[in-house]
Design an enzyme around this catalytic site. Sequence first.
Site, PDB file in Angstrom:
ATOM      1  N   ASP A 217       0.702  -1.168   0.040  1.00 45.74           N
ATOM      2  CA  ASP A 217       0.040  -0.099   0.027  1.00 45.74           C
ATOM      3  C   ASP A 217       0.921   1.130  -0.004  1.00 45.74           C
ATOM      4  OD1 ASP A 217      -2.331   1.950   0.534  1.00 45.74           O
ATOM      5  OD2 ASP A 217      -3.383  -0.092   1.102  1.00 45.74           O
ATOM      6  N   HIS A 240       2.159   2.087  -3.313  1.00 42.82           N
ATOM      7  CA  HIS A 240       1.252   3.047  -3.754  1.00 42.82           C
ATOM      8  C   HIS A 240       1.631   4.496  -3.772  1.00 42.82           C
ATOM      9  CE1 HIS A 240      -2.390  -0.002  -3.311  1.00 42.82           C
ATOM     10  NE2 HIS A 240      -1.266  -0.579  -4.062  1.00 42.82           N
TER      11      HIS A 240
END
Length: 391
Positions: A217, A240
């Site tokens: 993430d 991310h």
Amino acid sequence: MANPRSLFFVSLLFLFINSGVSAVVTYNVADLGAKPDGQTDSTKAFLSAWSEACASANPSVIYVPAGRFLLRNVAFSGPCKNTAITVRIAGTLVAPTDYRVIGNAGNWLLFEHVNGVTISGGILDGQGTGLWNCKASGNSCPSGATTLGFSNSNNIIVSGVSSLNSQMFHIVINGCNNVKMQGVRVSASGRSPNTDGIHVQKSSGVTILDSKIATGDDCVSIGPGTTNLWIENIACGPGHGISIGSLGKDQQEEGVQNVTVRTATFTGTQNGVRIKSWGRPSTGFAKNILFQHAVMIDVQNPIVIDQNYCPGEKDCPGQVSGVRISDVTYQDIHGTSATEVAVKFDCSSKYPCSNITLDDVKLSYKNQAAEASCSHAGGTAEGTVQPTSCL
Ligand SMILES: *[C@@H]1O[C@H](CO)[C@@H](O)[C@H](O)[C@H]1NC(C)=O
Ligand SMILES: *[C@@H]1O[C@H](CO)[C@@H](O)[C@H](O)[C@H]1NC(C)=O
């Protein structure tokens, strides 16, 4: 073997004579019953070291020798008499293999209401793969624990710590002032869910330096109420990217202000530098943000503002974001985009993004010029800007 208590006083005396200032007291968790075998629950030994250090007025070291120490979820709580506690870790702290043991605890290792705590060295192994597999199977699973949390604390240093395979977020700074993180390593699969590297919220004066984050993430996520944040020299990927947000989840929300991200490399990440808000009403904002000296290598969305975040199209369709975004500068951002649109500003129609500056931005897609897309975004372009600015 000599009795640990007498050894303790001898070493205390020794340090006292040598330093001539204030004596540093060392609590070795192995002397307090912790076992380096990776199987014996050592939580109690760590807690006794903590309560002694916390109650002492002397600078203290909690020493974790080499080896693997199994710990359940544990809160190291203050307030303490002590304002100089160092947890020096030579070995590895290991979470239980059965993810259910800590899966609903919120945090695996939590420091709360403390002042002047340093964590130095060591590996924190969250053993998260079992929980990730559970989540991937679609069964109902616990939400998962943050590996290392600091809550309502001041004057914190995290140095040379490695976090491996956290169940959920790796490190969370919440409600803190003056936190310095340096030489942190985060490592988890690019496909692990919600395993953000470092998350900061409701905190001021946080610095993150010289760190390498590979996870599933955000490498760094920045939540509401973050001010005076400095991030420098970061390698991110897989992951991310570095993300301000999600903001505007709540109607009443604190803003994000004065954030600098300087010298970062993003490799194969979903985003580079991102600001993201829910598409629904909120008092939140993001302003005085500087993204400077970034290299993008095959990044899907190198520069992105997304104010229409609405996962599952629930609780927001037809609404627009109340979050006001202003004074955001992108300076010296170079590299390659993995998609055609390398710069995307998708702002709130009610509160357009204002005073966005692009200065010396050069991003390409498959050796061609990439594209920029703007919606409700105003600002200026300076120096070379490729793709051509749509501001
Ligand atoms: C912005 O934050 C930095 C630390 O990241 C701090 O040194 C600086 O004083 C802050 N600026 C303002 C105007 O508060
Ligand atoms: C625009 O943003 C820059 C950088 O944050 C700031 O220095 C400047 O004062 C802003 N200008 C206006 C007109 O708000």
